[in-house]
Design an enzyme around this catalytic site. Structure first.
Site, mmCIF file in Angstrom:
data_model
loop_
_atom_site.group_PDB
_atom_site.id
_atom_site.type_symbol
_atom_site.label_atom_id
_atom_site.label_comp_id
_atom_site.label_asym_id
_atom_site.label_seq_id
_atom_site.Cartn_x
_atom_site.Cartn_y
_atom_site.Cartn_z
ATOM 1 N N ALA A 164 0.712 -1.199 -0.033
ATOM 2 C CA ALA A 164 -0.145 0.148 0.123
ATOM 3 C C ALA A 164 0.893 1.305 -0.089
ATOM 4 O O ALA A 164 0.592 2.190 -0.645
ATOM 5 C CB ALA A 164 -0.857 0.022 1.051
ATOM 6 N N TYR A 165 2.080 1.252 0.861
ATOM 7 C CA TYR A 165 3.008 2.387 0.777
ATOM 8 C C TYR A 165 3.381 2.510 -0.759
ATOM 9 O O TYR A 165 3.391 3.571 -1.051
ATOM 10 C CB TYR A 165 4.082 1.944 1.655
ATOM 11 C CG TYR A 165 5.005 3.276 1.995
ATOM 12 C CD1 TYR A 165 4.698 4.326 2.870
ATOM 13 C CD2 TYR A 165 6.182 3.250 1.381
ATOM 14 C CE1 TYR A 165 5.607 5.139 3.034
ATOM 15 C CE2 TYR A 165 6.985 4.398 1.357
ATOM 16 C CZ TYR A 165 6.815 5.288 2.250
ATOM 17 O OH TYR A 165 7.825 6.319 2.382
ATOM 18 N N GLY A 166 3.866 1.519 -1.137
ATOM 19 C CA GLY A 166 4.394 1.850 -2.755
ATOM 20 C C GLY A 166 3.208 2.258 -3.694
ATOM 21 O O GLY A 166 3.628 2.940 -4.412
#
Length: 260
Positions: A164-166
């Site tokens: 999700a961060y990426g």
């Protein structure tokens, strides 16, 4: 070495800078560096104690700095922080959208929906909100300027530990490119940096849930070490300065050569 004192003819001399996530890590390093390079800086983040400490450090070294508490997940808070910059300094020239929240490392099917939503609110929507406010402030005061968004090398490849961060950071890259072509005719440049392995509290926190993370990252970094936060801030400073006057819409890797 003095990392905070101002210089009369620095890279950012005469500019007013707004920096999110400025209480620690890359954001705090950027605040110190930008002040040393002659900018008047406005630090924004959620934790007042950290902001106050960094601001007082810059002021004690002869720099010009103030701070405002800001929650990137709150649209009104973001707008108020940018407006406060103009109220304090009378203008806005440059902005470094560095603030972000983290996710617990692991596969996407193990992430709670509430955590995904929070990462979206801060790491993507928060950047969009900040850019909208910053563009309006630059147009209304300085007229022209520059914005740099902090992305990640994790946005440029599949990311099994931080999906999700990426994903949010990859979307930031797209927002950056779209803003560059939208506001270039107005004289507002928009770029992003994509840091690799950097010695920050965020990396140390991630390692608690992913033992050996720093060793794995270092092994994939040809320079054989983590970046100091100021090394990342240096790239942002250049992109925000007039020395990069024909650079816009780029995502600059600052990763020690890491490609996997």
């Amino acid at each position: 070495m003095d990392n905070t004192a101002t210089t009369s003819q620095g890279l950012l001399a005469g500019k007013v800078a707004f920096i999110t996530g400025a209480g620690r890590g890359i954001g705090a390093a950027a605040a110190r560096l930008f002040a040393r390079e002659g900018a008047r800086v406005l630090l924004a983040a959620r934790t007042e104690a950290q902001l106050k400490a960094v601001t007082e450090e810059i002021q004690a070294a002869g720099g010009t700095a103030e701070y405002v508490v800001c929650d990137l997940a709150d649209a009104a808070s973001v707008r108020a922080a940018v407006d406060h910059t103009v109220a304090v300094y009378g203008r806005l020239d440059i902005a470094f959208n560095n603030g972000a929240t983290i996710q617990r490392p692991g596969p996407m099917d193990q992430m709670p929906e509430t955590e995904f939503d929070h990462i979206y609110d801060v790491n993507l929507k928060g950047v969009w909100l900040a850019m909208v406010a910053e563009v309006a402030a630059i147009r209304a005061t300085a007229g022209t300027g520059a914005i740099v968004n902090n992305s990640s090398v994790g946005s440029l490849m599949g990311n099994p530990e931080l999906p999700a961060y990426g994903a949010m950071k990859r979307a930031v890259n797209s927002l950056t490119e779209s803003a560059a072509v939208t506001y270039g005719p107005d004289g507002i440049r928009v770029n992003a940096i994509a840091p690799g392995h950097t010695a920050t509290e965020m990396i140390r926190t991630w390692e608690e849930d992913s033992p050996g993370l720093r060793e794995r990252l270092t092994a994939h970094t040809p320079l054989g070490r983590a970046a100091d936060p100021e090394e990342i801030a240096q790239a942002a400073a250049w992109l925000l300065s007039d020395r990069s006057s024909f650079v816009t819409g780029t995502v600059l890797r600052v990763d020690g050569g890491a490609r996997a």
